[in-house]
Design a protein around this motif. Structure first.
Motif, mmCIF file in Angstrom:
data_model
loop_
_atom_site.group_PDB
_atom_site.id
_atom_site.type_symbol
_atom_site.label_atom_id
_atom_site.label_comp_id
_atom_site.label_asym_id
_atom_site.label_seq_id
_atom_site.Cartn_x
_atom_site.Cartn_y
_atom_site.Cartn_z
ATOM 1 N N ALA A 10 0.826 -1.209 0.000
ATOM 2 C CA ALA A 10 0.000 0.000 0.000
ATOM 3 C C ALA A 10 0.862 1.262 0.000
ATOM 4 C CB ALA A 10 -0.925 0.001 1.206
ATOM 5 N N ASN A 11 1.964 1.237 0.723
ATOM 6 C CA ASN A 11 2.808 2.426 0.822
ATOM 7 C C ASN A 11 3.509 2.768 -0.489
ATOM 8 O OD1 ASN A 11 2.289 3.177 3.501
ATOM 9 N ND2 ASN A 11 3.737 1.670 4.294
ATOM 10 N N ARG A 12 3.531 1.827 -1.419
ATOM 11 C CA ARG A 12 4.104 2.112 -2.739
ATOM 12 C C ARG A 12 3.090 2.789 -3.665
ATOM 13 N NH1 ARG A 12 6.961 -2.901 -1.851
ATOM 14 N NH2 ARG A 12 5.326 -4.136 -2.850
ATOM 15 N N CYS A 13 1.837 2.870 -3.205
ATOM 16 C CA CYS A 13 0.776 3.455 -4.031
ATOM 17 C C CYS A 13 0.553 4.928 -3.685
ATOM 18 C CB CYS A 13 -0.536 2.691 -3.826
ATOM 19 S SG CYS A 13 -0.482 0.975 -4.379
ATOM 20 N N GLN A 14 0.128 5.683 -4.683
ATOM 21 C CA GLN A 14 -0.223 7.073 -4.463
ATOM 22 C C GLN A 14 -1.640 7.209 -3.937
ATOM 23 O OE1 GLN A 14 1.746 7.685 -8.655
ATOM 24 N NE2 GLN A 14 1.049 9.665 -7.912
ATOM 25 N N ALA A 15 -2.535 6.325 -4.359
ATOM 26 C CA ALA A 15 -3.929 6.382 -3.942
ATOM 27 C C ALA A 15 -4.558 4.998 -4.049
ATOM 28 C CB ALA A 15 -4.705 7.380 -4.794
ATOM 29 N N LEU A 16 -5.522 4.740 -3.169
ATOM 30 C CA LEU A 16 -6.254 3.481 -3.161
ATOM 31 C C LEU A 16 -7.747 3.774 -3.047
ATOM 32 C CD1 LEU A 16 -4.105 1.636 -0.451
ATOM 33 C CD2 LEU A 16 -4.040 1.150 -2.897
ATOM 34 N N PHE A 17 -8.543 3.154 -3.923
ATOM 35 C CA PHE A 17 -9.990 3.201 -3.779
ATOM 36 C C PHE A 17 -10.441 1.772 -3.519
ATOM 37 C CE2 PHE A 17 -14.332 2.788 -5.366
ATOM 38 C CZ PHE A 17 -14.945 3.777 -4.612
ATOM 39 N N ILE A 18 -11.054 1.541 -2.362
ATOM 40 C CA ILE A 18 -11.349 0.187 -1.894
ATOM 41 C C ILE A 18 -12.849 0.006 -1.736
ATOM 42 C CG2 ILE A 18 -10.969 -1.484 -0.037
ATOM 43 C CD1 ILE A 18 -8.358 0.074 0.589
ATOM 44 N N THR A 19 -13.355 -1.094 -2.279
ATOM 45 C CA THR A 19 -14.753 -1.474 -2.111
ATOM 46 C C THR A 19 -14.810 -2.683 -1.195
ATOM 47 O OG1 THR A 19 -15.304 -0.699 -4.344
ATOM 48 C CG2 THR A 19 -16.888 -2.158 -3.260
ATOM 49 N N GLU A 20 -15.416 -2.510 -0.012
ATOM 50 C CA GLU A 20 -15.577 -3.595 0.956
ATOM 51 C C GLU A 20 -16.982 -4.183 0.813
ATOM 52 O OE1 GLU A 20 -13.639 -4.978 3.098
ATOM 53 O OE2 GLU A 20 -12.027 -3.590 3.666
ATOM 54 N N PHE A 21 -17.064 -5.446 0.475
ATOM 55 C CA PHE A 21 -18.358 -6.105 0.333
ATOM 56 C C PHE A 21 -18.816 -6.681 1.673
ATOM 57 C CE2 PHE A 21 -16.429 -6.119 -3.835
ATOM 58 C CZ PHE A 21 -17.485 -5.736 -4.654
ATOM 59 N N HIS A 22 -20.128 -6.798 1.830
ATOM 60 C CA HIS A 22 -20.675 -7.499 2.978
ATOM 61 C C HIS A 22 -20.415 -8.996 2.822
ATOM 62 C CE1 HIS A 22 -22.668 -4.399 5.240
ATOM 63 N NE2 HIS A 22 -23.352 -3.965 4.199
ATOM 64 N N PRO A 23 -20.591 -9.772 3.907
ATOM 65 C CA PRO A 23 -20.521 -11.225 3.752
ATOM 66 C C PRO A 23 -21.466 -11.691 2.642
ATOM 67 C CG PRO A 23 -20.613 -10.639 6.069
ATOM 68 C CD PRO A 23 -20.826 -9.365 5.306
ATOM 69 N N ALA A 24 -20.932 -12.440 1.704
ATOM 70 C CA ALA A 24 -21.671 -12.942 0.536
ATOM 71 C C ALA A 24 -22.010 -11.856 -0.470
ATOM 72 C CB ALA A 24 -22.950 -13.671 0.948
ATOM 73 N N GLY A 25 -21.610 -10.619 -0.214
ATOM 74 C CA GLY A 25 -21.991 -9.521 -1.095
ATOM 75 C C GLY A 25 -21.434 -9.606 -2.503
ATOM 76 N N PHE A 26 -20.189 -10.043 -2.642
ATOM 77 C CA PHE A 26 -19.580 -10.054 -3.972
ATOM 78 C C PHE A 26 -20.249 -11.058 -4.894
ATOM 79 C CE2 PHE A 26 -16.155 -11.363 -6.991
ATOM 80 C CZ PHE A 26 -16.121 -10.179 -7.712
ATOM 81 N N TYR A 27 -20.807 -12.127 -4.334
ATOM 82 C CA TYR A 27 -21.484 -13.131 -5.160
ATOM 83 C C TYR A 27 -22.564 -12.497 -6.021
ATOM 84 C CZ TYR A 27 -23.922 -17.447 -6.438
ATOM 85 O OH TYR A 27 -24.508 -18.482 -7.134
ATOM 86 N N ALA A 28 -23.236 -11.480 -5.498
ATOM 87 C CA ALA A 28 -24.342 -10.848 -6.229
ATOM 88 C C ALA A 28 -23.886 -10.169 -7.508
ATOM 89 C CB ALA A 28 -25.041 -9.828 -5.325
#
Length: 282
Positions: free
Chosen positions: A94-112
């Motif tokens: 992470a420290n090598r990156c200039q910016a991070l955009f992160i999407t956190e899914f709920h449990p089982a959320g990504f399956y949808a």
């Protein structure tokens, strides 16, 4: 590209009180569009240069998929972190990156959004292009063309809304999952199966399909993450924590905590700044 052109302080002025969960120097946590909140826990934008984290910074497992869109010296890349039951060290990357955009899914959320059995993605990190090339490219395009950060967030919301493949899961899974979360991971597989009128084997199959891990493993993750919330409060002793998190005794709490987090509860409490635990789940 958006994050190359807009300074971090301008991104972090996103002041929609209905969406901002938390913010500080170099980071902001936002709720997604209301139509996505059953599936996505939160978005976060982080500028590691402004909030340098320890190289050994560890993400505590919560059994949910995470999508990371990052900008480094070579341009943008997007990786999917599948459901995990093990701690993941992310600080040096992470420290090598200039910016991070992160999407956190709920449990089982990504399956949808993908329809892929989540046990196939468990414990892996894979380029998102290999999972959903269309959505991956459209997210990058949104970064390149958005007028500002507000426009970018609106575009990301629209992309996820357009890529929802299903609106509900099997009733047995939905009921059992909610019961497990509401109980703090304190309901046995046998009791869950009785309450939702299905076999333990079938229930475990549904959890592996939608969530990526079986019922028992997910229950342990919930209990440990509940313990973490209490460990952040100095007024709670270890005895009080095990009594409120469903562990049989302190030794079981310590054993499960160390197996999931890699350290004992006391070491975690003494080094809180070295760990990231989910703020919007459980």
């Amino acid at each position: 590209m958006l994050f190359r052109e807009i300074p971090a302080e301008n991104v972090l002025v996103f002041n929609d009180t209905n969406r901002v969960l938390a913010k500080g120097v170099g980071f902001s946590y936002l709720l997604p569009h209301p139509g996505l909140r059953s599936w996505i826990s939160n978005y976060s934008v982080t500028f590691p240069g402004d909030c340098h984290m320890p190289d050994g910074y560890v993400v505590i497992p919560h059994g949910c998929a995470t999508l990371v869109l990052a900008l480094d010296g070579n341009g943008y890349f997007c990786n999917l972190f599948g459901p995990t039951t093990k701690p993941v060290c992310v600080g040096s990357d992470a420290n090598r990156c200039q910016a991070l955009f992160i999407t956190e899914f709920h449990p089982a959320g990504f399956y949808a959004f993908c329809g892929i059995p989540q046990h196939e993605l468990a414990e892996v990190v894979i380029p998102f292009e290999a999972i959903n090339p269309t959505l991956s490219r459209m997210m990058a395009h949104s970064l390149e063309t958005a007028a500002d950060f507000f426009d970018f967030i609106e575009g990301i919301d629209k992309l996820f809304l357009a890529h929802l493949k299903i609106s509900s899961y099997h009733t047995e899974f939905s009921l059992a999952n909610q019961m497990l979360v509401d109980s703090g991971g304190g309901v046995s597989v046998a009791r869950l199966s009785q309450n939702v009128f299905t076999s333990e084997r079938h229930l475990n199959r549904l959890f592996r399909e939608y969530l990526g891990v079986n019922v028992k493993s997910f229950a342990r993750l919930i209990r440990v993450n509940r313990a973490i919330r209490l460990l952040r409060r100095r007024d709670y002793s270890l005895t009080q924590i095990f009594m409120q998190t469903g562990f049989y005794d302190i030794s079981h709490l310590i054993h499960d905590f160390k197996s999931i987090c890699g350290v004992t509860p006391q070491v975690f409490r003494d080094n809180l700044s070295d760990f990231y635990s989910e703020i919007a789940k459980f």
